[in-house]
Design an enzyme around this catalytic site. Structure first.
Site, PDB file in Angstrom:
ATOM      1  N   CYS A  28       6.787  -1.360  -0.395  1.00  0.00           N
ATOM      2  CA  CYS A  28       5.694  -2.332  -0.597  1.00  0.00           C
ATOM      3  C   CYS A  28       4.615  -1.623  -1.404  1.00  0.00           C
ATOM      4  O   CYS A  28       3.494  -1.425  -0.943  1.00  0.00           O
ATOM      5  CB  CYS A  28       5.144  -2.832   0.737  1.00  0.00           C
ATOM      6  N   ASP A  55       4.169   4.825  -1.334  1.00  0.00           N
ATOM      7  CA  ASP A  55       5.135   3.888  -0.756  1.00  0.00           C
ATOM      8  C   ASP A  55       5.904   3.191  -1.872  1.00  0.00           C
ATOM      9  O   ASP A  55       5.305   2.698  -2.829  1.00  0.00           O
ATOM     10  CB  ASP A  55       4.389   2.859   0.095  1.00  0.00           C
ATOM     11  N   HIS A  87       3.579   4.350   3.211  1.00  0.00           N
ATOM     12  CA  HIS A  87       3.574   2.990   3.740  1.00  0.00           C
ATOM     13  C   HIS A  87       2.610   2.827   4.911  1.00  0.00           C
ATOM     14  O   HIS A  87       1.971   1.789   5.058  1.00  0.00           O
ATOM     15  CB  HIS A  87       5.006   2.652   4.181  1.00  0.00           C
ATOM     16  N   SER A 114       2.857  -4.029   6.146  1.00  0.00           N
ATOM     17  CA  SER A 114       4.237  -4.327   5.793  1.00  0.00           C
ATOM     18  C   SER A 114       4.487  -5.842   5.821  1.00  0.00           C
ATOM     19  O   SER A 114       3.833  -6.588   5.110  1.00  0.00           O
ATOM     20  CB  SER A 114       5.179  -3.564   6.731  1.00  0.00           C
TER      21      SER A 114
END
Length: 500
Positions: A407, A404, A461, A216
């Protein structure tokens, strides 16, 4: 009074924002970072704690520039497990007023010679203890607050450190607000100083290969941190750290490219319609203009860029509704997308707090104050430092779970392919190959020279949480220089692991 070119640019930017916002009919809080920070954290069920002031009762103090560490056997483990080589500690940051950095260190279940790996959770402002207990640490927390061994924990093949890198995150704290970090320079210097003292405490690991990992917002932390370590080595500043590579999972690294990919990804995944796509894309030109103003300064123009560009994401989320933007296969249940509440309960146990030496310091899973302090850093491009590392032979792995949104793999793939380095053209021409785990395709890999990109199947993610076995195999092959191999060598059984 004369108008400076930068002021004129900012005024033009505000005018473009107003026009685009009118066309998009954004919700009232769409461009306000405070509201967004609170919404993101609440969606994860990670409510921020109160600001910490001063040393909590029962917590052990430590002199500036020094490290205080203890061996730990956490409550909730099966009886008779013995000394596991688990440690917890505080590092008193030098050149600060009162800052202390908390960390866990788990020695490898395998060999002392296994690589040393450091893990950084993003946010910014989220604790790496989330990864310890929900992703790639040695254990997970059962509902009865007992600990269950994670058979795919990264400590199986590495000596792994989990750090709360930003003051105010997790158990890291200060009594002085001036210790709050606002950019990568501050965070990376803190981490570099920590490693210098850590390896003095543990000289038996100093010659081991060293890798930096995280996910992240660590897509910002890691390139800056890796550059700091590499430059420290080149200048012989202190203990040589045997940096071999770094891996970023579903990271935010090059916002100019990644924000532009939001609408493409959302359309490809049928999260929005073509009419929505065309309408939201009107915000891309002012976003690109804003990021250009921001450059790599981290000044007021970067705050403006954050506000403009996040209107793209906010507009998509308004249409997505209750879907989990960390994994678009899933729905958020009410306002909660993941429930990490067992972590809060676990760290609320007095026996646990005594075991790890934190006294009554309040645990903060994710901190809005840290998030807001880093807002001027958010839109900076951290890709710019990676080519020099590649040219010097530092291995780089960018990986991303395919489901995800925030991102997403598409934006990450685009900045990786756009990065200018000596192997750029050859990397682009390299054919993709299957990343096989147990003879099944766990992802798609592209690799040339020191650079690799891996799209991980059936993951959002948090890849180590969604695909723990694939994530462990990824780490094993990456740290052994065998990422391109479909089938790893058979891992020898260890008496220790069999015992647990």
């Amino acid at each position: 009074m004369a108008t400076t070119p930068r002021l004129a640019s900012l005024l033009l930017l505000l005018a473009l924002c107003a026009a685009a916002a009118g066309a998009l009919r954004l919700p009232p809080d769409a461009s306000f970072p405070g509201a967004q920070a609170e919404r993101l954290i609440r969606a994860l069920n990670l409510l921020p704690g109160r600001p910490r002031r001063g040393l909590g009762a029962g917590a052990e103090d430590v002199a500036p520039g020094q490290l205080l560490e203890r061996r730990v056997t956490l409550p909730g483990l099966p009886e008779g497990v013995g000394d596991l080589g688990h440690h917890a500690g505080y590092y008193r940051l030098p050149n600060t007023h009162d800052a202390r950095m908390f960390y866990f260190f788990f020695e490898s279940r395998g060999k002392k010679e296994d690589p040393v790996v450091i893990w950084l959770t993003g946010g910014p402002g989220c604790s790496s203890e989330l990864a310890v207990f929900y992703e790639n640490g040695p254990f997970t927390i059962a509902n009865n607050m007992s600990l269950v061994w994670n058979k795919f924990g990264w400590d199986k093949i590495s000596n792994i450190i989990f750090v709360d890198p930003a003051t105010g995150t997790g158990f890291s704290y200060s009594s002085d607000d001036r210790d709050t970090r606002h950019d990568e320079a501050g965070v990376s210097n803190d981490l570099y100083d920590f490693l210098q003292v850590f390896f003095k405490k543990h000289p038996e690991f100093v010659k081991n290969d060293f890798f930096i990992t995280g996910e992240s917002y660590a897509g910002h932390y890691i390139p800056a941190f890796a550059s700091r370590v590499h430059q420290g080595n080149k200048k012989n500043e202190g203990t040589h750290i045997n940096l071999k590579g770094f891996a970023i999972g579903n990271g935010l690294t090059d916002p100019a490219i990644q924000y532009k990919a939001y609408t493409d990804y959302a359309l490809d995944m049928n999260l929005i319609q073509k009419a929505d796509y065309d309408r939201i894309n009107k915000f891309i030109p002012p976003c690109e203009f804003a990021i250009k103003l921001c450059g790599t300064d981290g000044k007021a123009s970067c705050m403006a860029a954050y506000m403009v560009c996040n209107s793209i994401f906010n507009s998509i989320m308004k249409l997505v509704g209750t879907k989990n933007y960390y994994d678009v296969r899933k729905e958020c249940e009410g306002k909660l997308c993941y429930d990490f509440s067992n972590l809060e309960k676990f760290f609320g146990d007095k026996a646990v707090r005594q075991a790890i030496g934190v006294g009554d310091i309040e645990f903060v899973s994710c901190s809005t104050s840290v998030y807001q302090a880093m807002l001027t850093d958010w839109m900076r491009n951290l890709e710019v430092g990676i080519p020099a590392l590649l040219e010097d032979g530092i291995n780089v792995l960018i990986y991303a779970g395919e489901y995800d949104l925030i991102c997403n793999w598409l934006g990450n793939s685009r900045w990786v392919h756009s990065m200018e380095w000596s192997g750029q053209k050859d990397f682009a021409k390299t054919a993709e190959s299957s990343f096989l785990v147990d003879d099944a395709q766990a992802g798609v890999l592209k690799s040339h020279g020191a650079l690799s990109f891996l799209k991980v199947h059936n993951a959002g993610h948090m890849v180590p949480m969604d695909q723990p076995k694939a994530a462990l195999e990824m780490l094993r092959r990456f740290t052994q220089g065998k990422l391109k191999e479909s089938v790893p060598e058979e891992e020898p059984a260890t008496t220790f692991y069999a015992a647990i």
